[in-house]
Design an enzyme around this catalytic site. Structure first.
Site, short mmCIF file in Angstrom:
data_model
loop_
_atom_site.label_atom_id
_atom_site.label_comp_id
_atom_site.label_asym_id
_atom_site.label_seq_id
_atom_site.Cartn_x
_atom_site.Cartn_y
_atom_site.Cartn_z
N LYS A 174 0.80 -1.22 0.00
CA LYS A 174 0.00 0.00 0.00
C LYS A 174 0.84 1.27 0.00
O LYS A 174 0.31 2.36 -0.20
CB LYS A 174 -0.95 0.00 1.18
CG LYS A 174 -1.99 -1.12 1.08
CD LYS A 174 -2.97 -1.08 2.24
CE LYS A 174 -4.10 -2.07 2.04
NZ LYS A 174 -3.65 -3.47 2.26
C1 PLP Z 1 -4.41 -4.46 1.87
C2 PLP Z 1 -3.70 -5.75 1.78
C3 PLP Z 1 -4.17 -6.78 0.96
C4 PLP Z 1 -5.48 -6.68 0.22
O1 PLP Z 1 -5.43 -5.77 -0.83
P1 PLP Z 1 -6.79 -5.24 -1.49
O2 PLP Z 1 -6.38 -4.25 -2.49
O3 PLP Z 1 -7.60 -4.64 -0.37
O4 PLP Z 1 -7.47 -6.43 -2.06
C5 PLP Z 1 -3.43 -7.93 0.88
N1 PLP Z 1 -2.28 -8.08 1.56
C6 PLP Z 1 -1.80 -7.11 2.36
C7 PLP Z 1 -0.55 -7.36 3.10
C8 PLP Z 1 -2.49 -5.91 2.49
O5 PLP Z 1 -2.00 -4.97 3.28
#
Ligand code: PLP
Length: 431
Positions: A107
Site C-alpha cells: 500500500k
Molecule cells: C491491503 C492488503 C491486501 C489486500 O489488498 P486489497 O487491495 O484490499 O485487495 C493484501 N495483503 C496485504 C498485506 C495488504 O495490506
C-alpha cells in the site's frame, strides 16, 4: 479525463475532484469514463525503460488534465523510491515482492502517490485544508500515515479496530505524530469502514470540513497499483508464456488495478483473486449471489473484509457480465490452516519465507496451475513477513531479523484516542 460515479446519481468530475472527494456525493465509487490502450510497441519499449518512466506512461491519461507532466514526474519520482523484484520460487512460479517500501506493505505506493497528488493540489490553492479519513484493517493505516507525514495542509485521521492489527502495524500507525492521528475503535474493520462512510454523508461534517478518503476506493490510491503488474511483466523471462497473476485480495483494489492494467494492454491470461475465509467473491462467482457478510478474523488480517468495496469496479470493467468476467477472473478461498501449511511448504521446499497474505496468493496460484504446465504464474507478496511475526515465527519456528525501518519504530510510544461509536468520531472531528 472525467470520472463518473458508479451509482450514477452524481455529476462526473475531474481527476482532481475525484481525488479530493474520495467518494462521490451519491456514495458511489469514481470510475474513469474511458481510457486508451497504450500504443502498440509499448511492451517492447518498456523493456528498456525505468520504473518511473513506465509509471508515467501508465498514469498519464488519467491525471494529466489536472497535473502537468513535470509535476507528475516529480510525484512519481518521490513515490517510487524502492524496488519491486520478481523472485523465482520454482520453474513455473515467481513472486513479485511489493514490500520494499517504508512500511513494508504494497500500500506504500498508492498512499505515497495520493499524498503527493493532494499536496500538489493544495499548493495550487492555498488555505484548502483537507482532512483525510481512513479506515484500516492493518496495513493501510501505516502506509497512509507514512505517506502523508508532513504533507502541508493535510490532516490525517486513521480508524483501526482495537486488538485486531499486529504489533508492528499498530506501531506504524500510532507513533508518527505531527499531522497524523490514530483513533482506536471498539469494533471490527467493517465498523471502522462504516463510520468513515457515514462521515462522508454527514452534512454537519461536510459543511465544516473538506473531507477526503485515503482508502483504496480513492482513485489516486487505486490506479497507481497498475504499475506493479507492468513491473512484473518487465522482469518475466519468457514473454510468450501464458501469464497468470494471483493476488491476495481483501478490498479487491489491487487486483482491480491489475485488471485495468490488462485493459491498457498488458497481456494477462488469467487473474486469480485469492482470499482467506472471507469468501464473498469466491461464493459470488460460484453462485451468482453477492452476499456481504460481517468480516471474520483470520491470520491474513489485511484481507478480513466482508464487503469488498472495489469489486464493483471490476464488474464495471466487464460491463457487469459475469460470463465475460469469468474468462479473466477466478476466485478461491483458503482457511488459516491451509495458509499455515503453504507457508511451511514454501519455506521447506523453496527456502522462501512468505507472510500469510502472500501464502494465500501462492495457494490460489498452485491450485490454478495444477493442470496448466505451459503457464507462468506470479503471486504478489503484499507484505514483508516481519509485519506478521506473531503468525510467521511460530509456524516456521524461525525468528526474522527486524529490517531497519521496522526496528526504528518498535520502541516508540503508542499514541491513540479510543472511540466507541460514530458520535465519538464526529465529536472528535468537530472539536
Ligand atoms: C491491503 C492488503 C491486501 C489486500 O489488498 P486489497 O487491495 O484490499 O485487495 C493484501 N495483503 C496485504 C498485506 C495488504 O495490506
Amino acid at each position: 479525463m472525467q470520472f463518473y460515479s458508479l451509482n450514477r446519481q452524481a455529476d462526473s468530475v475531474s481527476f482532481k475532484e475525484a481525488v479530493v472527494r474520495g467518494l462521490a456525493p451519491d456514495k458511489g465509487l469514481y470510475f474513469p469514463e474511458k481510457w486508451a490502450p497504450l500504443p502498440a510497441g509499448f511492451l517492447k519499449e518498456m523493456e528498456q525503460m525505468s520504473n518511473q518512466d513506465i509509471a508515467l506512461e501508465l498514469i498519464r491519461q488519467f491525471a494529466i488534465d489536472d497535473i502537468p507532466e513535470q509535476a507528475l514526474k516529480t510525484i512519481i519520482a518521490e513515490t517510487l523510491t524502492f524496488d519491486f523484484p520478481l523472485v523465482e520460487i520454482d520453474q513455473q512460479v515467481a513472486t513479485l515482492e511489493l514490500f520494499h517500501g517504508p512500511t513494508m506493505a504494497f500500500k506504500d505506493v498508492g498512499a505515497r502517490f495520493m499524498a503527493r497528488c493532494l499536496g500538489y493540489f493544495n499548493q495550487q490553492e492555498q488555505n484548502s485544508k483537507v482532512t483525510v479519513l481512513v479506515a484500516t484493517s492493518g496495513d493501510t493505516g501505516g502506509a497512509v500515515a507514512s505517506g502523508f507525514l508532513g504533507v502541508e495542509g493535510v490532516e490525517v485521521v486513521i480508524l483501526y479496530p482495537r486488538g485486531k492489527v499486529s504489533e508492528v502495524q499498530e506501531k506504524q500507525l500510532t507513533t508518527l505524530g505531527q499531522n497524523i492521528t490514530a483513533l482506536e475503535v471498539d469494533g471490527t474493520f467493517d465498523d471502522c469502514q462504516r463510520m468513515v462512510k457515514t462521515a462522508f454523508l454527514d452534512k454537519d461534517l461536510t459543511s465544516a470540513k473538506n473531507l477526503s478518503s485515503a482508502n483504496s476506493i480513492n482513485v489516486a490510491r487505486w490506479l497507481p497499483q497498475m504499475f506493479y503488474f507492468f513491473f512484473a511483466y518487465q522482469q518475466v523471462a519468457d514473454k510468450e508464456a501464458d501469464l497468470v497473476f494471483s493476488v491476495p485480495s481483501g478490498n479487491f483494489g489491487n487486483i482491480c488495478a491489475g485488471m485495468m492494467a490488462a485493459q491498457l494492454g498488458l497481456p494477462v491470461k488469467q487473474f486469480i483473486a485469492a482470499t482467506n475465509s472471507n469468501d464473498v467473491v469466491p461464493n459470488y462467482l460460484q453462485t451468482g449471489k453477492y452476499q456481504p457478510r460481517p468480516s471474520k478474523q483470520t491470520i491474513s488480517n489485511a484481507m478480513d473484509v466482508g464487503d469488498p468495496s472495489n469489486f464493483i469496479r471490476i464488474q464495471e470493467i466487464y460491463g457487469h457480465s459475469d460470463e465475460r468476467l469469468k474468462q479473466h477472473l477466478s476466485s478461491v478461498a483458503f482457511t488459516d490452516k491451509e495458509t499455515r501449511e503453504a507457508m511451511k511448504i514454501l519455506y521447506r521446499n523453496n527456502g522462501y519465507i512468505a507472510d500469510p497474505h502472500g501464502a494465500v496468493g501462492y495457494l490460489g496460484l498452485q491450485q490454478y496451475l495444477a493442470d496448466k504446465p505451459a503457464a507462468q504464474g506470479i503471486f504478489l507478496e503484499t507484505a514483508h513477513p516481519v509485519k506478521f511475526l506473531d503468525v510467521v515465527s511460530p509456524v516456521l519456528e524461525q525468528t526474522i531479523a527486524l529490517p531497519p525501518q521496522i526496528a526504528a519504530i518498535m520502541h516508540k510510544e503508542k499514541k491513540a484516542i479510543g472511540i466507541a461509536d460514530y458520535e465519538a468520531l464526529k465529536a472528535y472531528l468537530l472539536a
